[in-house]
Design an enzyme around this catalytic site. Structure first.
Site, short mmCIF file in Angstrom:
data_model
loop_
_atom_site.label_atom_id
_atom_site.label_comp_id
_atom_site.label_asym_id
_atom_site.label_seq_id
_atom_site.Cartn_x
_atom_site.Cartn_y
_atom_site.Cartn_z
N TYR A 167 0.84 -1.20 0.00
CA TYR A 167 0.00 0.00 0.00
C TYR A 167 0.87 1.26 0.00
O TYR A 167 0.75 2.11 -0.87
CB TYR A 167 -0.89 -0.04 1.23
N THR A 197 -9.41 8.93 8.33
CA THR A 197 -10.73 9.56 8.24
C THR A 197 -11.79 8.52 8.57
O THR A 197 -11.65 7.35 8.22
CB THR A 197 -10.91 10.15 6.83
#
Ligand code: NAD
Ligand code: UDP
Length: 345
Positions: A167, A197
């Site tokens: 990632y 988030t």
């Protein structure tokens, strides 16, 4: 930087496009947590929205309210394959990629392909359509940082051969691709570095800390603290994040450099767990589990650039954002899982 004449024409055409009221907005990853909020916003603003998603971690439930609405279309498509779209495209928000560590680690090679081949396919689309394109990058480009607060000039400390590397490294390389397509071809690129988030539309089984803790608390299970919980994150509510993302995309002048968007209020994972316990009012406890390899010790964005350039700063306090998110998960668990008893006070 020297632009070719065709690139200058492209930039001028795009500036003229500021006059166009209704835009066609492509949202790869649009059925996911952030993408579905973005699709809903763009549709509400009167734009045509093309949601593109392979449904790897995204859910049709997130976009069910938009399906059948005029101006909205959904394509089940994997961005590792070239994307063909008829007609004009004005903006592309590349959100396609599982964001949860346990999810993106299931098939790390596919994650890598998503971020590299996906970015190239979408940059090619942007180039073909003269569209502006935003890359959802991540605070993971900073890896396990040596500095307390990370600004955009910090180059990061990433392990290239760990479980998170598929990632982190592919998100870093995607930034490079955006940089090069901008400089080589004049594609109007934007890069947002998103810090953790949370909010409604997260999948209860997503595996990230906020959804895990809330779902565990609502089910009366102990909250799984990885390590001793002293590691920190800075949690940003989804509405704040989208305000920043839209402001960056709307900047009228070129702004290819990355911008941190996140909430600088740093919180340890243990304090987050205590807050979730308090807000849900359940009798759950905490249970310590092994800390995953390469788990960053701390995360805190320096948002000076976002404040200066976009006039943006987060507005939603963690306590308030968590309250909204808990309400969403109560409804989600009651709707989705017959037999699951949600425990609230
Ligand atoms: P999410 O997992 O809910 O959404 C990702 C979406 O992309 C899903 O709908 C998934 O099905 C789709 N997708 C994955 N691979 C794809 C592929 N190859 N082709 C087409 N669609 C694909 O995650 P999210 O939190 O909504 O994150 C959205 C973007 O923001 C991601 O790119 C993520 O890396 C980035 N980001 C998010 C956060 C965060 O805290 N939410 C932090 C940093 C970066
Ligand atoms: N974490 C935790 N319990 C969980 C899930 C995550 O303690 O059930 C920790 C995780 O080890 C990390 C932090 O919470 O330190 C944030 O994890 P998340 O997966 O949400 O995001 P990321 O590590 O990518 O920031």
């Amino acid at each position: 930087m020297v632009y070719q004449i065709t690139d200058l024409h492209r930039l001028l055409r795009k500036r003229r496009r500021g006059w166009v009221k209704q835009k066609t907005v492509v949202v790869p990853g649009g059925a996911g947590f952030l993408g579905s909020h973005l699709c809903a916003r763009k549709l509400a603003q009167g734009h045509r929205v093309i949601c593109v998603d392979n449904l790897q971690t995204g859910r049709l439930a997130n976009i069910a309210g938009m399906i059948g609405t005029e101006g909205f279309s959904f394509f089940k498509h994997d961005v590792t394959e070239p994307l063909r779209i008829e007609g004009a495209v004005d903006e592309i928000f590349n959100l396609a990629c599982a964001a949860s560590p346990p999810k993106y680690q299931i098939d790390p090679v596919h994650t890598f392909r998503t971020n590299i081949w996906g970015a190239m396919n979408l940059l090619d689309l942007a180039r073909e359509k003269d569209a502006r394109i935003l890359q959802a990058s991540t605070s993971e480009v900073y890896g396990d940082p040596e500095i307390e607060q990370q600004d955009e000039t910090y180059c990061g400390r990433v392990n290239a051969v760990g479980p998170r590397a598929c990632y982190d490294e592919s998100k870093r390389a995607a930034e490079t691709l955006f940089y090069d397509y901008h400089h080589l071809y004049g594609v109007e690129t934007r890069i947002i570095r998103i810090f953790n988030t949370y909010g409604p539309h997260m999948d209860p089984g997503d595996g990230r800390v906020v959804s895990n803790f809330i779902v565990q608390a609502l089910r009366g299970q102990d909250l799984t603290l990885y390590g001793d919980g002293s590691q920190t994150r800075s949690f940003c509510y989804v509405d704040d994040l989208l305000d920043g993302m839209e402001a960056l995309m709307a900047l009228p002048h070129d702004f290819p450099g990355p911008v941190n968007i996140g909430n600088p209020a740093e919180c340890s994972v243990r304090d987050l767990a205590q807050l979730v316990l308090e807000l849900t009012g359940t009798g759950s406890g905490l249970v310590e589990k092994a800390l995953p390899q390469d788990d960053p010790r701390r995360r805190r964005p320096d948002i000076t650039l976002a404040q200066r350039t976009l006039g943006w700063a987060p507005q939603v306090a963690l306590r308030d954002g968590l309250q909204h998110t808990i309400e969403y998960f109560i409804a989600e668990l009651e709707r989705g899982s017959a037999g699951v008893r949600v425990k609230t006070t």
